[in-house]
Enzyme design. Structure first.
Site, short mmCIF file in Angstrom:
data_model
loop_
_atom_site.label_atom_id
_atom_site.label_comp_id
_atom_site.label_asym_id
_atom_site.label_seq_id
_atom_site.Cartn_x
_atom_site.Cartn_y
_atom_site.Cartn_z
N LYS A 208 0.84 -1.20 0.00
CA LYS A 208 0.00 0.00 0.00
C LYS A 208 0.88 1.26 0.00
O LYS A 208 0.69 2.17 -0.78
CB LYS A 208 -0.89 -0.05 1.25
CG LYS A 208 -1.84 1.08 1.41
CD LYS A 208 -2.81 0.71 2.54
CE LYS A 208 -3.57 1.93 3.02
NZ LYS A 208 -4.55 1.60 4.05
N GLU A 214 10.49 -4.66 4.81
CA GLU A 214 10.62 -6.04 4.34
C GLU A 214 10.34 -6.13 2.84
O GLU A 214 11.09 -6.73 2.07
CB GLU A 214 9.62 -6.96 5.07
CG GLU A 214 9.88 -7.15 6.54
CD GLU A 214 9.20 -6.11 7.41
OE1 GLU A 214 8.90 -5.00 6.92
OE2 GLU A 214 8.99 -6.39 8.60
N GLY A 269 -5.00 -2.46 5.30
CA GLY A 269 -4.26 -3.58 4.69
C GLY A 269 -4.92 -4.94 4.89
O GLY A 269 -5.09 -5.71 3.95
N ARG A 270 -5.31 -5.21 6.13
CA ARG A 270 -5.86 -6.55 6.44
C ARG A 270 -7.24 -6.77 5.85
O ARG A 270 -7.77 -7.88 5.92
CB ARG A 270 -5.84 -6.76 7.95
CG ARG A 270 -6.55 -5.68 8.74
CD ARG A 270 -6.14 -5.71 10.21
NE ARG A 270 -6.70 -4.60 10.97
CZ ARG A 270 -6.18 -3.37 11.02
NH1 ARG A 270 -5.12 -3.09 10.33
NH2 ARG A 270 -6.73 -2.43 11.77
N GLU A 355 -5.03 -7.39 14.98
CA GLU A 355 -4.57 -6.05 14.61
C GLU A 355 -5.74 -5.06 14.73
O GLU A 355 -5.53 -3.89 15.04
CB GLU A 355 -4.03 -6.06 13.18
CG GLU A 355 -2.87 -5.10 12.97
CD GLU A 355 -2.16 -5.35 11.67
OE1 GLU A 355 -1.21 -6.16 11.66
OE2 GLU A 355 -2.53 -4.74 10.66
N HIS A 386 -4.57 -34.11 17.12
CA HIS A 386 -3.43 -34.91 17.58
C HIS A 386 -2.36 -34.03 18.20
O HIS A 386 -1.21 -34.45 18.36
CB HIS A 386 -2.86 -35.71 16.41
CG HIS A 386 -3.87 -36.64 15.82
ND1 HIS A 386 -3.99 -37.96 16.19
CD2 HIS A 386 -4.87 -36.40 14.92
CE1 HIS A 386 -4.99 -38.51 15.52
NE2 HIS A 386 -5.55 -37.59 14.75
N LYS A 506 7.27 -0.66 12.53
CA LYS A 506 7.91 -0.38 11.24
C LYS A 506 9.12 0.55 11.41
O LYS A 506 9.98 0.61 10.55
CB LYS A 506 6.91 0.24 10.27
CG LYS A 506 5.89 -0.76 9.74
CD LYS A 506 5.06 -0.17 8.62
CE LYS A 506 4.05 -1.16 8.10
NZ LYS A 506 3.35 -0.72 6.92
C1 G6Q Z 1 -2.64 -4.14 7.85
C2 G6Q Z 1 -1.45 -3.50 8.37
C3 G6Q Z 1 -0.15 -4.13 7.93
C4 G6Q Z 1 0.23 -3.79 6.50
C5 G6Q Z 1 1.68 -4.23 6.25
C6 G6Q Z 1 2.13 -3.96 4.85
O1 G6Q Z 1 -3.76 -3.78 8.07
O2 G6Q Z 1 -1.48 -2.15 8.16
O3 G6Q Z 1 -0.17 -5.53 8.09
O4 G6Q Z 1 -0.63 -4.40 5.59
O5 G6Q Z 1 2.50 -3.61 7.19
O6 G6Q Z 1 2.04 -2.61 4.55
P1 G6Q Z 1 2.21 -2.13 3.07
O7 G6Q Z 1 1.14 -2.72 2.25
O8 G6Q Z 1 2.15 -0.64 3.13
O9 G6Q Z 1 3.57 -2.61 2.61
#
Ligand code: G6Q
Length: 543
Positions: A208, A214, A269-270, A355, A386, A506
Site C-alpha cells: 500500500k 521487508e 491492509g488486512r 490487529e 493430535h 515499522k
Molecule cells: C494491515 C497492516 C499491515 C500492512 C503491512 C504492509 O492492516 O497495516 O499488516 O498491511 O504492514 O504494509 P504495506 O502494504 O504498506 O507494505
C-alpha cells in the site's frame, strides 16, 4: 461520540449477574431440558449454516447480549461504516472495504465523490492483465511466457491473498506457479529464487505504502536478480508490477505506470484482499471466480447490514465472543477449519482480528478497564486433534472454538470426507458433553484411571457448516469474520481500523540497522542487554 462507559452500563451489569447464574448450568442439562435448542440457536442462510447451540448460553443470555448491542448503537455505527463516514478517526479515513465488493454498483461517496466507478475500473484493469497472463500473452523481456508469479508483500499485503490462493487452489489454473515472499529473512526469497527462472517470472510488489522495509528489501533483491540476469534496466518493467496507493514510488522503482494497480487509503491492509491486492488471486483462479468471491463477500455484507441482530451471523458471533472474553475471561479463541485448503485461514484471521481489536484505549483516548480483542489461533482439523486438542478437552483454560466444515468434498476420494466430518462432529460433541464418571464405569474403566479419563465437557463451540468450498462461500465466510470484528470494536468502543502498534514496529528496527554495521563506532545507547546483543551479532562469540 461520547459513549457511556461500558462496564457502568445497565446492560453490562445485567450480563454480569446473569453470568453467575449461567455458571451453574452445563450443556448436558441445557440440551436435555430444551429440545428446541439446536433449532433456536442456529442461523441458516442459503448453503451456510451457523450452529451456536453448543455455547454456554440460554435465551436470556442472547437477549441480554442483544440489548447490549442495541445500547451501543450498533445499527447506527454499521450505517456509518457502510455510508463511508470517517470512522477510522485516528487516520481520518473511512473504512470502506465493503465498497470493494459493492456488486450492485450503488454509489458510495467519500467527500462528495462516488468511488464505485473507480473501484470497478481497477477490477477491469485486473481482468485484462490476469487474462493476458493466464493465456500466455504476457511475455517477459526475452519474449518468454510468464510461468512464475511472485507476490512480494507482508502483513495485509500477503496474508489475505496467500490464504485465498491456497484456499481456492482447487479452482486454480495449473501451469502458473504462485509464490509469496514476505519475510525480510533472506532465506525466504533465496529459496523462492531457487524455484524459478528469471525470464519466466513476474514479481508483483504488493505494498500500500511502497515503503515497508521487508517488502522493499525483497523487491530490491528481486530487482538485482533480474538485472544480474539481463544486464539491462529495460528488463525491469517486463518483470515487475505494483499494487499500491503510492504511484510515484512504484514508478521510481522502475515499474511502468500502466502496470500499477491502484487501491485507496480507505482500505486497511488486512481488509484489502478484495482490492487490487488480490491480483494474485485473480491470476490463480481467473476473473469469473474472483467475481464469485466478491459476490460472496457482498452477500455477507448485505446479510450483516440488513438482518435483525437476532438472526445476524456476524452479530451473534461477536456477542458470543464478548460473552466469553469479558465475562468468562477467556483469553483466546481457536479457529479450526476441517479442510486442508483452509490451512492458512487461522493465520489470516489472527491478523484480521488481533490487529483490529488489539487496542487498550477507547475512542476518546481513555485507558480501558475491560478486555478487548482475543488471541486468535488455530490449525486445521484433524491435525489439531493430535496436537493441542488435549488442552481444550482437559486443560484448565476455557477456549471457545469455531469449527468450520463443508458438506460436499472437493476431492471425493474413498471415505476421506466422511471420516473428516465424523471427526468434526465427534470433537464438538465431546467438547460439549464430555465423558462422565458414570460412562467410564459403564465402560469398565479401572477406578484409579477414572479421574484422568474424565472429560468435563461444557467447552463451547460454534459449528459453521457450508455446502461446499467455493469462491462464493469463501467470500461469505471471510466477510462474516470481518463484520464480527467490527461489531466487537463497536461494543468495546475502540478504533478497529488503525494499527499504531504496527506503525511503531515499522520504525523500531531502523535505528538499529546502521548500528549493526562494523563501521559504526559511536557509543551504543540502548540498555545493557541490547548493547551486548548488538555486539555479539557484530563480533560473534569471540567477544
Ligand atoms: C494491515 C497492516 C499491515 C500492512 C503491512 C504492509 O492492516 O497495516 O499488516 O498491511 O504492514 O504494509 P504495506 O502494504 O504498506 O507494505
Amino acid at each position: 461520540m461520547q459513549k457511556n462507559k461500558l462496564t457502568g452500563m445497565k446492560e453490562w451489569k445485567e450480563l454480569k449477574i446473569h453470568y453467575n447464574e449461567i455458571k451453574k448450568h452445563n450443556l448436558r442439562e441445557l440440551f436435555k431440558h430444551d429440545k428446541e435448542r439446536s433449532k433456536r440457536f442456529s442461523i441458516y442462510i442459503e448453503d451456510f449454516y451457523f450452529d451456536y447451540s453448543k455455547n454456554l448460553i440460554t435465551s436470556k443470555t442472547i437477549n441480554l447480549l442483544l440489548k447490549l448491542a442495541n445500547s451501543r448503537q450498533l445499527k447506527l455505527e454499521t450505517e456509518r461504516m457502510f455510508n463511508g463516514e470517517k470512522i477510522n478517526k485516528t487516520e481520518n479515513r473511512p473504512a470502506l472495504h465493503i465498497a470493494l465488493r459493492n456488486m450492485d454498483k450503488s454509489a458510495i461517496f467519500i467527500d462528495g465523490k462516488d468511488i464505485t466507478p473507480e473501484v470497478f475500473s481497477v477490477i477491469e484493469k485486473m481482468r485484462d492483465f490476469s487474462i493476458k497472463i493466464r493465456n500466455g500473452e504476457l511475455k517477459g523481456f526475452s519474449n518468454k511466457k510468464i510461468k512464475y508469479i511472485v507476490n512480494i508483500g507482508i502483513g495485509g499485503s500477503d496474508l489475505g491473498p496467500k490464504m485465498v490462493v491456497k484456499a481456492l487452489k482447487y479452482y486454480s489454473k495449473r501451469g502458473i506457479k504462485l509464490f509469496f515472499v514476505s519475510n525480510v529473512d533472506a532465506n525466504h526469497i533465496s529459496e523462492t529464487l531457487k524455484e524459478i527462472e528469471p525470464e519466466k517470472t513476474l514479481f508483483i510488489i504488493a505494498s500500500k505504502t511502497f515503503s515497508t522495509l521487508e517488502t522493499m528489501t525483497n523487491a530490491n533483491t528481486a530487482k538485482n536478480w533480474i538485472l544480474s540476469h539481463y544486464k539491462s534496466k529495460k528488463s525491469i518493467p517486463f518483470h515487475f508490477i505494483a499494487l499500491s496507493t503510492n504511484t510515484k514510488a512504484a514508478v521510481d522503482f522502475g515499474i511502468d505506470s500502466k502496470n500499477i494497480f491502484e487501491f485507496w487509503d480507505w482500505v486497511a491492509g488486512r481488509y484489502s484482499l478484495t482490492s487490487s491486492i488480490g491480483l494474485s488471486i485473480m491470476i490463480s483462479i481467473g476473473f469469473d471466480n474472483f467475481i464469485e468471491l466478491l459476490k460472496g463477500f457482498h452477500s455477507m455484507d448485505n446479510h450483516f447490514r440488513n438482518t435483525p441482530f437476532e438472526k445476524n451471523i456476524p452479530v451473534i458471533m461477536a456477542l458470543l465472543g464478548i460473552w466469553y472474553n469479558n465475562f468468562f475471561k477467556a483469553e483466546t479463541h481457536a479457529i479450526i477449519p476441517y479442510n486442508q485448503y483452509l490451512n492458512k485461514f487461522p493465520a489470516f484471521l489472527q491478523q484480521l482480528d488481533m490487529e483490529s481489536n488489539g487496542k487498550h484505549v477507547d475512542k476518546e483516548g481513555n485507558e480501558i478497564e475491560y478486555q478487548t480483542g482475543p488471541i486468535i489461533w488455530g490449525e486445521p482439523g484433524t491435525n489439531g486433534q493430535h496436537a493441542f486438542f488435549q488442552l481444550i478437552h482437559q486443560g484448565t483454560k476455557l477456549i471457545p472454538s469455531d469449527f468450520i466444515g463443508f458438506i460436499e468434498p472437493l476431492n471425493n476420494l474413498g471415505d476421506h470426507h466422511k471420516k473428516l466430518m465424523a471427526n468434526l462432529l465427534a470433537q464438538t460433541e465431546a467438547l460439549a458433553f464430555g465423558k462422565t464418571r458414570e460412562q467410564l464405569i459403564k465402560e469398565g474403566t479401572s477406578l484409579e484411571l477414572i479421574p484422568f479419563k474424565i472429560c468435563k465437557g461444557n467447552k463451547p463451540t460454534n459449528t459453521i457448516l457450508i455446502k461446499k468450498l467455493t469462491p462464493f462461500s469463501l467470500g461469505r465466510l471471510i466477510a462474516a469474520y470481518e463484520h464480527k470484528i467490527f461489531v466487537q470494536g463497536v461494543i468495546w468502543n475502540i478504533f478497529s481500523f488503525d494499527q499504531w502498534g504496527v506503525e511503531l514496529g515499522k520504525t523500531l528496527a531502523k535505528k538499529i540497522i546502521p548500528e549493526l554495521d562494523n563501521s559504526y563506532n559511536k557509543p551504543l545507547k540502548h540498555d545493557r542487554s541490547t548493547n551486548n546483543l548488538i555486539n555479539l551479532l557484530k563480533k560473534g562469540f569471540s567477544l
